[in-house]
Design a protein around this motif. Sequence first.
Motif, PDB file in Angstrom:
ATOM      1  N   ALA A 265     -54.401   3.686 -19.209  1.00 27.60           N
ATOM      2  CA  ALA A 265     -54.610   4.323 -18.759  1.00 27.60           C
ATOM      3  C   ALA A 265     -55.993   5.206 -19.653  1.00 27.60           C
ATOM      4  O   ALA A 265     -56.449   5.694 -20.797  1.00 27.60           O
ATOM      5  CB  ALA A 265     -54.024   5.006 -18.859  1.00 27.60           C
ATOM      6  N   VAL A 266     -57.404   5.954 -18.762  1.00 24.67           N
ATOM      7  CA  VAL A 266     -58.558   6.691 -19.885  1.00 24.67           C
ATOM      8  C   VAL A 266     -58.606   7.896 -19.043  1.00 24.67           C
ATOM      9  O   VAL A 266     -58.194   7.819 -17.613  1.00 24.67           O
ATOM     10  CB  VAL A 266     -59.804   5.832 -19.354  1.00 24.67           C
ATOM     11  CG1 VAL A 266     -60.239   6.588 -20.390  1.00 24.67           C
ATOM     12  CG2 VAL A 266     -59.361   4.349 -20.327  1.00 24.67           C
ATOM     13  N   GLN A 267     -58.363   8.717 -20.112  1.00 24.73           N
ATOM     14  CA  GLN A 267     -58.257  10.753 -19.609  1.00 24.73           C
ATOM     15  C   GLN A 267     -59.349  10.632 -20.240  1.00 24.73           C
ATOM     16  O   GLN A 267     -60.248  10.317 -21.728  1.00 24.73           O
ATOM     17  CB  GLN A 267     -56.784  10.894 -20.377  1.00 24.73           C
ATOM     18  CG  GLN A 267     -57.299  12.759 -20.406  1.00 24.73           C
ATOM     19  CD  GLN A 267     -56.266  13.116 -20.391  1.00 24.73           C
ATOM     20  OE1 GLN A 267     -54.925  12.776 -21.235  1.00 24.73           O
ATOM     21  NE2 GLN A 267     -56.559  14.455 -21.119  1.00 24.73           N
ATOM     22  N   TRP A 268     -60.346  11.238 -19.477  1.00 22.22           N
ATOM     23  CA  TRP A 268     -61.119  11.563 -19.853  1.00 22.22           C
ATOM     24  C   TRP A 268     -61.448  13.067 -19.633  1.00 22.22           C
ATOM     25  O   TRP A 268     -60.950  13.818 -19.229  1.00 22.22           O
ATOM     26  CB  TRP A 268     -62.630  11.342 -18.152  1.00 22.22           C
ATOM     27  CG  TRP A 268     -62.721   9.680 -17.601  1.00 22.22           C
ATOM     28  CD1 TRP A 268     -61.482   9.604 -17.082  1.00 22.22           C
ATOM     29  CD2 TRP A 268     -63.334   8.700 -18.647  1.00 22.22           C
ATOM     30  NE1 TRP A 268     -61.809   8.429 -16.785  1.00 22.22           N
ATOM     31  CE2 TRP A 268     -63.438   7.851 -17.814  1.00 22.22           C
ATOM     32  CE3 TRP A 268     -64.444   8.648 -19.368  1.00 22.22           C
ATOM     33  CZ2 TRP A 268     -63.730   6.212 -18.200  1.00 22.22           C
ATOM     34  CZ3 TRP A 268     -65.612   7.269 -19.256  1.00 22.22           C
ATOM     35  CH2 TRP A 268     -64.678   6.224 -18.958  1.00 22.22           C
ATOM     36  N   LYS A 269     -62.930  13.066 -20.530  1.00 24.24           N
ATOM     37  CA  LYS A 269     -63.261  14.817 -21.174  1.00 24.24           C
ATOM     38  C   LYS A 269     -63.212  15.348 -19.898  1.00 24.24           C
ATOM     39  O   LYS A 269     -63.581  15.329 -18.704  1.00 24.24           O
ATOM     40  CB  LYS A 269     -63.919  14.885 -22.004  1.00 24.24           C
ATOM     41  CG  LYS A 269     -63.823  14.122 -23.598  1.00 24.24           C
ATOM     42  CD  LYS A 269     -65.160  14.625 -24.060  1.00 24.24           C
ATOM     43  CE  LYS A 269     -64.872  14.035 -25.834  1.00 24.24           C
ATOM     44  NZ  LYS A 269     -65.717  13.760 -26.727  1.00 24.24           N
ATOM     45  N   PRO A 270     -63.286  17.022 -19.691  1.00 26.22           N
ATOM     46  CA  PRO A 270     -63.560  17.488 -18.401  1.00 26.22           C
ATOM     47  C   PRO A 270     -64.463  17.943 -18.730  1.00 26.22           C
ATOM     48  O   PRO A 270     -64.923  17.451 -16.603  1.00 26.22           O
ATOM     49  CB  PRO A 270     -62.096  18.945 -19.196  1.00 26.22           C
ATOM     50  CG  PRO A 270     -61.255  19.382 -20.018  1.00 26.22           C
ATOM     51  CD  PRO A 270     -62.145  17.470 -20.833  1.00 26.22           C
TER      52      PRO A 270
END
Length: 279
Positions: A265-270
């Motif tokens: 799971a990848v969390q991207w920068k806002p």
Amino acid sequence: MLETLLIRSRAVPPEQPRRRGATSVDSGRDRFGVLRAVLAAVPWFQVGLGASIVLLAAMVPWATDRLLTAMDQQIVAVDVRGEFVGDSRIEVERSVGAWVGKSYFATDLAEIKSELERRPWVASAAIKRVWPGRLEIDIREKKPLAYWTDGRLVSRSGELFSPPNPEVAGRLPRLAGPDVRVREVIAMARSMSDQLAGFGLGFAGLSVEQRGAWTLTLSNGIEVVLGRDQVEQRFERFITVYENRLAARVDEVSRVDVRYSNGVAVQWKPEAGIAAPKS
């Protein structure tokens, strides 16, 4: 004729009976003869040699003490050598200056060594005498590898220490975990750092929680959640996903969770404006 024979036989005194085996000697001569025999049987050379050895053995400590007393001098200088980064050469010299003026021979070098090695930055101290009145001290400092939990430092040998000035170590990775697992964390950090370098990624930190969950931090700020189980395999999966999917957009990635069995799971920068899909 018979009368004549009888007269002759009376003229010869009868012979006294003798005791078998008995001899008759002068008593004074006999005593001196025994003494001479005893003296002749004594090994005088060996006796003299043994007495000389005993005498010399008794005299050696006395002579040594007298010699050392005559040769003894006061310590007039202490030379401190070594590369100093965390500690201060001036402070070390001031500390050992207390031995200037003390006896050259009577000064306990082990005491000096013990006192110096109580300093937070000192890994080892070697002290030797230099005739006639100097001491030479070689200091080896601890080499910091990383910052540890609550601001302490961990050395390259895995020793945790708390100097008053940890900031002089400069920019170092940050490791964290229970103190009893420090060597395990170091080993894992070194392995991951070497592999990341092959893909142009920098290592910034690694932590393990009390319950055993691992989290990796890269020098570009990306956080990689590895969890408790199969940590090495999950790290390898992150490398694969990074190489195939994330390398081109690395500046947009904030966090990667590889605890999933079939992906990450990848969390991207806002500012990237993209949801967090599963890859």
